[in-house]
Design a protein around this motif. Structure first.
Motif, short mmCIF file in Angstrom:
data_model
loop_
_atom_site.label_atom_id
_atom_site.label_comp_id
_atom_site.label_asym_id
_atom_site.label_seq_id
_atom_site.Cartn_x
_atom_site.Cartn_y
_atom_site.Cartn_z
N ASN A 124 -0.02 3.76 4.57
CA ASN A 124 -0.79 4.60 2.85
C ASN A 124 -0.59 5.90 3.29
O ASN A 124 -1.51 5.80 3.77
CB ASN A 124 -1.70 3.63 2.77
N ASN A 173 -4.18 -2.59 0.75
CA ASN A 173 -3.76 -3.07 1.80
C ASN A 173 -3.94 -4.45 1.37
O ASN A 173 -5.29 -5.17 0.69
CB ASN A 173 -4.44 -2.36 2.69
N GLN A 197 0.97 -1.16 -0.06
CA GLN A 197 0.08 -0.16 -0.02
C GLN A 197 0.99 1.31 -0.23
O GLN A 197 0.52 2.21 -0.46
CB GLN A 197 -1.26 0.78 0.86
#
Length: 302
Positions: A126, A75, A55
């Motif tokens: 992320n 993810n 991610q």
């Protein structure tokens, strides 16, 4: 390619455990620096394929051009959905290296390490995510903060730390790593200072990235996408994630509850490949200190 992005841990052992054939369909759910993925690709023939998840935007720089390789910027909690998207019904092997890459700890702008006092309190894997460490420190209730530090950092003084954070933010919102270090200072004196700081930062990182929830989802989905006889190879680094993996591998659930059939036989979806956990050699630990807490567990789907 950034050669110092991350040194893969238990590289040969974890990939050996996947029992890769030339035509295997494999998944590396933690691409990172690409070390494990490159090793997997080296064992695949023309008909094999590797799907690698990450991610983090920075990981894109480590992608290797190969027609047998597909990078999934997501993810790993969406493993099943992406396999379905790519038309893959079953896979032969899944690998997960759950540790935070050395790249993240060494990046002064990400806030993963207490070494860089002027870093923003970010900690997002992320960078498109909305939850940062600063947001948690500035908005969570005292009770919720105490739970985070106790459950994910295993800090005995979690309630006192949470109270200090709530008191501090009344005067000055948390923005930089230094702000948190100032609050933690009374709780981390002595020879265990670095250990306590590491536990506190670990707790925040786990909460920011919802690591325990996503790990559970990935493990459950790995069981669904693996074909019978397929392998799951997982490297853990701290007791919380290792406990989840160990329980799931042994019993098929995260509580470790043993189910038995009518005849009294244990009911579990996996066969343990290594009854004893695999750890790095002394040589690897000396060459890569980060590997010292690593544990490798491998199972085969029944």
């Amino acid at each position: 390619m950034d050669k110092v992005y991350h040194v893969p841990v238990l590289l040969k052992e974890s990939v050996d455990g996947m029992a890769i054939a030339s035509d295997s369909i494999c998944v590396d759910v933690t691409f990172g620096g690409g070390g494990h993925s490159r090793e997997i690709l080296s064992r695949l023939g023309k008909k094999g394929h590797l799907y690698s998840f990450d991610q983090d935007e920075d990981a894109i720089n480590n992608i290797q051009e190969d027609e047998r390789f597909t990078f999934v910027r997501s993810n790993f909690r969406y493993l099943k959905s992406f396999m379905k998207y790519y038309g893959v019904e079953e896979v032969d092997a899944v690998l997960a290296d759950l540790g935070v890459s050395s790249h993240h700890f060494d990046d002064e702008g990400r806030g993963f390490s207490f070494r860089f006092e002027e870093s923003d309190l970010d900690m997002r894997m992320n960078q498109q995510g909305l939850k940062t460490a600063a947001k948690i420190l500035n908005t969570y209730t005292e009770e919720r903060l105490a739970d985070v530090f106790y459950l994910y950092g295993e800090l005995r003084q979690s309630r006192r730390i949470a109270a200090a954070i709530v008191q501090q933010r009344k005067n000055l919102p948390y923005k930089k790593v230094k702000d948190l270090l100032d609050t933690l200072a009374p709780f981390v004196k002595g020879e265990k200072e670095k250990k306590v700081l590491a536990q506190a930062f670990q707790a925040l990182r786990i909460e920011v990235n919802e690591e325990m929830e996503t790990l559970k989802e990935m493990l459950e989905q790995s069981l669904e996408v693996l074909k019978p006889g397929g392998r799951l190879s997982v490297i853990t680094y701290h007791s919380l994630e290792d406990r989840l993996v160990k329980n799931f591998f042994k019993t098929g659930n995260f509580e470790g509850k043993v189910e038995k059939d009518f005849f009294g036989n244990f009911e579990t979806p996996f066969r343990l490949i290594n009854n004893k956990v695999i750890v790095p050699s002394r040589e690897e630990e000396e060459a890569n200190p980060r590997s010292r807490s690593a544990k490798l567990r491998i199972v085969e789907k029944k």
